[in-house]
Design an enzyme around this catalytic site. Structure first.
Site, mmCIF file in Angstrom:
data_model
loop_
_atom_site.group_PDB
_atom_site.id
_atom_site.type_symbol
_atom_site.label_atom_id
_atom_site.label_comp_id
_atom_site.label_asym_id
_atom_site.label_seq_id
_atom_site.Cartn_x
_atom_site.Cartn_y
_atom_site.Cartn_z
ATOM 1 N N PRO A 14 -0.470 19.277 2.862
ATOM 2 C CA PRO A 14 0.913 18.826 2.889
ATOM 3 C C PRO A 14 1.420 18.451 4.021
ATOM 4 C CG PRO A 14 0.742 21.079 2.322
ATOM 5 C CD PRO A 14 -0.758 20.602 2.660
ATOM 6 N N GLY A 17 0.014 14.500 9.355
ATOM 7 C CA GLY A 17 0.720 13.203 9.682
ATOM 8 C C GLY A 17 2.056 13.589 9.574
ATOM 9 N N ASP A 72 -8.043 14.649 10.971
ATOM 10 C CA ASP A 72 -9.032 14.979 11.265
ATOM 11 C C ASP A 72 -9.562 16.521 11.167
ATOM 12 O OD1 ASP A 72 -10.162 12.269 11.936
ATOM 13 O OD2 ASP A 72 -8.666 12.345 13.898
ATOM 14 N N GLU A 77 -12.674 20.630 8.272
ATOM 15 C CA GLU A 77 -12.673 21.827 7.632
ATOM 16 C C GLU A 77 -13.234 21.586 6.226
ATOM 17 O OE1 GLU A 77 -9.692 24.495 6.711
ATOM 18 O OE2 GLU A 77 -8.625 24.394 8.712
ATOM 19 N N ASP A 220 -26.923 7.151 13.255
ATOM 20 C CA ASP A 220 -28.263 7.113 14.073
ATOM 21 C C ASP A 220 -29.174 8.281 14.306
ATOM 22 O OD1 ASP A 220 -26.359 8.199 15.626
ATOM 23 O OD2 ASP A 220 -26.413 6.194 17.188
ATOM 24 N N GLU A 277 -9.677 21.203 16.969
ATOM 25 C CA GLU A 277 -9.328 22.607 16.506
ATOM 26 C C GLU A 277 -10.274 23.676 17.666
ATOM 27 O OE1 GLU A 277 -7.309 23.612 14.522
ATOM 28 O OE2 GLU A 277 -6.912 21.457 13.849
#
Length: 297
Positions: A14, A17, A72, A77, A220, A277
């Site tokens: 929540p 961003g 991200d 996570e 790849d 992180e």
């Protein structure tokens, strides 16, 4: 008897961003339900590893899809919760964070509702992930003082400023930049010496730089290793500008190669960054896990 619909667990942050998921959650659930998914939610708490535990529980409970809604860090996570499961659900991504590097690499729409509509088309591709002694990453593992920026930016600042928060923190750190000593060993390469930073990339987009690892592909089976040798501050700024165009790898101060496995260690105490992180100290052995997950695009 009606055919049972596939089950999806939506794991959303929540605070990612600019806290957009708080406002669009009802719309997201409606699109997923209308698209054929029986969807339940888990709202992440401000506890390290909460999304990882929620994703692992969803895998163990037999969910068909696990959808990460956030930045991200949230996606990483969730991937860590899915990666070690014996039966791995398909990963979905709703980009609601600050950088959304993996979503950009997969061409997932930045618009939340458009991303949801794409999810219910059920188009999947295989996804490589990186692994370092039991810790998984989808975008980047790195070391060097610049890589500390992402986990040192307060979440409130990211909410207010978005991507600009990272640049503000970067400017604050510039006067304190010092090289680190690293030893890198791989089957096809070795490096020993001082470096401003060492990046081990799985995707081509890292920290908003869409051409930082220009040869990288998500399927790849290779990791792209970028080492910036010791340089002056003005030279480092010039390299950062060149990186916007993918031209930094032509510099003699940049080492760039691809491998499926490498070990990095140091005589100094050097901390790692995994997908934005804190990841603990060196040494670590890194390897590419080819086609380890399936992801909705």
């Amino acid at each position: 008897m009606a055919k049972q619909r596939p089950r999806a667990r939506l794991i959303y942050n929540p605070t990612s961003g600019k806290e957009i998921m708080r406002n669009v959650l009802a719309d997201v659930l409606d699109i997923l339900e209308q698209g054929g998914l029986e969807t339940s939610c888990h709202m992440t708490k401000n506890i390290a590893g909460d999304a990882t535990r929620a994703a692992a529980e969803a895998a163990n409970e037999g969910f068909d899809y696990v959808i990460a809604a956030g930045g991200d860090g949230t996606v990483s996570e969730v991937v860590n919760g899915l990666a070690s499961a014996s039966r791995r659900p398909v990963l979905g991504i709703i980009p609601a964070g600050t950088s959304n590097d993996l979503a950009k690499s997969l061409n997932i729409p930045r618009d939340i509702k458009a991303a949801c509509k794409q999810i219910v088309k059920f188009q999947t591709v295989p996804l490589d992930i990186g692994e370092a002694d039991g810790r998984y990453f989808v975008n980047i593992a790195g070391c060097g003082r610049l890589t500390e920026i992402t986990y040192e930016v307060p979440s409130k600042l990211k909410t207010m400023l978005g991507q600009l928060a990272y640049y503000v923190k970067g400017l604050e750190k510039l006067p304190m930049l010092r090289p680190i000593h690293i030893e890198v060993e791989a089957r096809n390469f070795a490096y020993s010496g001082k470096a401003m930073l060492c990046l081990i990339a799985n995707s081509n987009t890292v920290g908003g730089f869409e051409k930082l690892a220009p040869k990288a592909r998500l399927d790849d089976g290779l990791l792209d290793v970028i080492i910036v040798k010791q340089v002056s501050l003005p030279h480092l700024i010039r390299l950062a500008t060149a990186a916007l165009r993918g031209e930094h790898i032509a510099s003699d101060r940049v080492v760039y190669y691809q491998t499926d496995c490498l070990r990095v260690h140091s005589v100094d105490h050097v901390d790692l960054n995994f997908d934005g992180e804190y990841g603990g100290p060196l040494p670590r052995t890194f390897k590419a896990c080819k086609h380890h997950l399936k992801v909705l695009i």
